[in-house]
Scaffold this motif. Structure first.
Motif, PDB file in Angstrom:
ATOM      1  N   GLU A  96      -9.157   1.270   0.167  1.00 17.88           N
ATOM      2  CA  GLU A  96      -9.504   1.837   1.465  1.00 17.88           C
ATOM      3  C   GLU A  96      -8.740   3.115   1.751  1.00 17.88           C
ATOM      4  N   VAL A  97      -7.546   3.236   1.229  1.00 18.57           N
ATOM      5  CA  VAL A  97      -6.615   4.291   1.618  1.00 18.57           C
ATOM      6  C   VAL A  97      -6.731   5.534   0.746  1.00 18.57           C
ATOM      7  N   MET A 202      -1.034   6.813   5.660  1.00 22.28           N
ATOM      8  CA  MET A 202      -1.894   5.747   6.162  1.00 22.28           C
ATOM      9  C   MET A 202      -1.892   5.726   7.685  1.00 22.28           C
ATOM     10  N   THR A 203      -2.993   5.295   8.262  1.00 23.86           N
ATOM     11  CA  THR A 203      -3.061   5.101   9.705  1.00 23.86           C
ATOM     12  C   THR A 203      -2.203   3.892  10.069  1.00 23.86           C
ATOM     13  N   GLU A 205      -3.088   1.220  11.503  1.00 27.65           N
ATOM     14  CA  GLU A 205      -3.829   0.007  11.145  1.00 27.65           C
ATOM     15  C   GLU A 205      -3.771  -0.251   9.638  1.00 27.65           C
ATOM     16  N   GLN A 206      -3.903   0.799   8.849  1.00 26.63           N
ATOM     17  CA  GLN A 206      -3.809   0.641   7.394  1.00 26.63           C
ATOM     18  C   GLN A 206      -2.407   0.224   6.981  1.00 26.63           C
ATOM     19  N   HIS A 207      -1.416   0.799   7.671  1.00 30.08           N
ATOM     20  CA  HIS A 207      -0.039   0.427   7.339  1.00 30.08           C
ATOM     21  C   HIS A 207       0.208  -1.043   7.647  1.00 30.08           C
ATOM     22  N   ARG A 209      -1.992  -3.381   7.481  1.00 29.48           N
ATOM     23  CA  ARG A 209      -2.702  -4.162   6.464  1.00 29.48           C
ATOM     24  C   ARG A 209      -2.021  -4.092   5.107  1.00 29.48           C
ATOM     25  N   TYR A 210      -1.526  -2.892   4.747  1.00 23.55           N
ATOM     26  CA  TYR A 210      -1.147  -2.677   3.348  1.00 23.55           C
ATOM     27  C   TYR A 210       0.305  -2.237   3.132  1.00 23.55           C
TER      28      TYR A 210
END
Length: 300
Positions: A96-97, A202-203, A205-207, A209-210
């Protein structure tokens, strides 16, 4: 030991600036070959230049430099015994990233560049009855979390190697794949730095998650590299693939690679997911979730 025939033969090694490529160039020169060693910077050329090792400027994604290499080989009276496709970059980030331009760069270097060099040198290899040695990875068989781009290119390189072997072996050219595990070079260190740079973009939200996954994977990569094979030991595997009279189609380099290649076919996808997740879980930061992203949740 040098033989009179080997001193009359060329070997091309791409990605020879440092690490396994530089060690392979030196090992093959020690065995009597004249090695055209692809580098991208003058300082790397100066460090590598030695008896039997001739640095050549080569970015495998630049068509002009690939053409210049082919012309250099064509102008040499010595037969081209082998092409070692070793150049590569490691970029780790969740699917996704990772920006699409980074996906394209990884495939350009780790796949399309190798195809370009192979196409350019195949006429010389066909004339000499030589061989192509493609440096893949255990990631070319099993893709861990965050390895989508890198493993994707290596999976493709494995497929291209199989296809090429079936095309040119009847014509006298052998194609061999070398699949290293952890190697004690700067390759993984650069990969970790790139992963951290991508993670910083990363955003939130991405941070969420990941973030823990990226940190755990970096720690696992560092651990695997520290306990991995030396570049010189890996180079001896490459040299074997270049010199043995009847090479196998594939060689592993390192105990971790050999273990995974034996274990993987015995496990289902879900079972292998659990093994990889458990191995990664040990490296998760304490404040992060214990279950790695992408791992199957346990069922009570």
């Amino acid at each position: 030991m040098k033989s009179s025939t080997e001193t009359q033969k060329l070997v091309v090694v791409t990605g020879a600036s440092a690490g396994m490529g530089a060690s392979a160039a030196r090992e093959l020169a020690r065995r009597g070959f004249h090695v055209l060693a692809g580098v991208r910077r003058d300082r790397d050329a100066d460090a590598l230049r030695a008896t039997g090792v001739e640095p050549v400027m080569l970015d495998i994604t630049e068509s002009e430099q690939v053409a210049a290499l082919a012309a250099r080989v064509a102008d040499d009276p010595r037969a081209l015994h082998a092409l070692v496709n070793n150049a590569g970059v490691q970029v780790n980030a969740p699917v996704e990233v990772l920006p699409l331009e980074e996906w394209r760069r990884v495939f350009d270097v780790n796949l399309f560049g190798h195809i370009a060099v192979t196409q350019a040198l195949l006429p010389a290899l066909l004339r000499a009855g030589g061989r192509v040695i493609n440096i893949s990875s255990i990631g070319g068989k099993y893709a861990m979390a965050t390895y989508g781009a890198y493993a994707g290119a290596k999976f493709a390189l494995e497929a291209v190697s199989d296809s090429l072997r079936r095309e040119v072996s009847p014509l006298g050219v052998q194609v061999v794949v070398v699949e290293p595990g952890g190697i004690r070079t700067e390759f993984a260190t650069r990969g970790i730095a790139t992963a951290n740079d991508l993670a910083a973009r990363m955003t939130p939200e991405q941070h969420e998650r990941y973030g823990g996954l990226v940190r755990a994977n970096n720690a696992l990569m560092a651990s695997g590299t520290a306990s991995g094979l030396t570049a010189d030991a890996a180079a001896r595997v490459v040299a074997k693939a270049v010199t043995v009279r009847r090479p196998r189609t594939r060689y592993t380099a390192g105990r971790d690679a050999a273990l995974i290649m034996r274990l993987g076919p015995l496990l289902s996808d879900r079972a292998l997911d659990r093994v990889l997740a458990a191995n990664l879980r040990r490296h998760f930061p304490k404040e992060a979730a214990v279950r790695p992203a992408g791992a199957a949740p346990s069922r009570g």
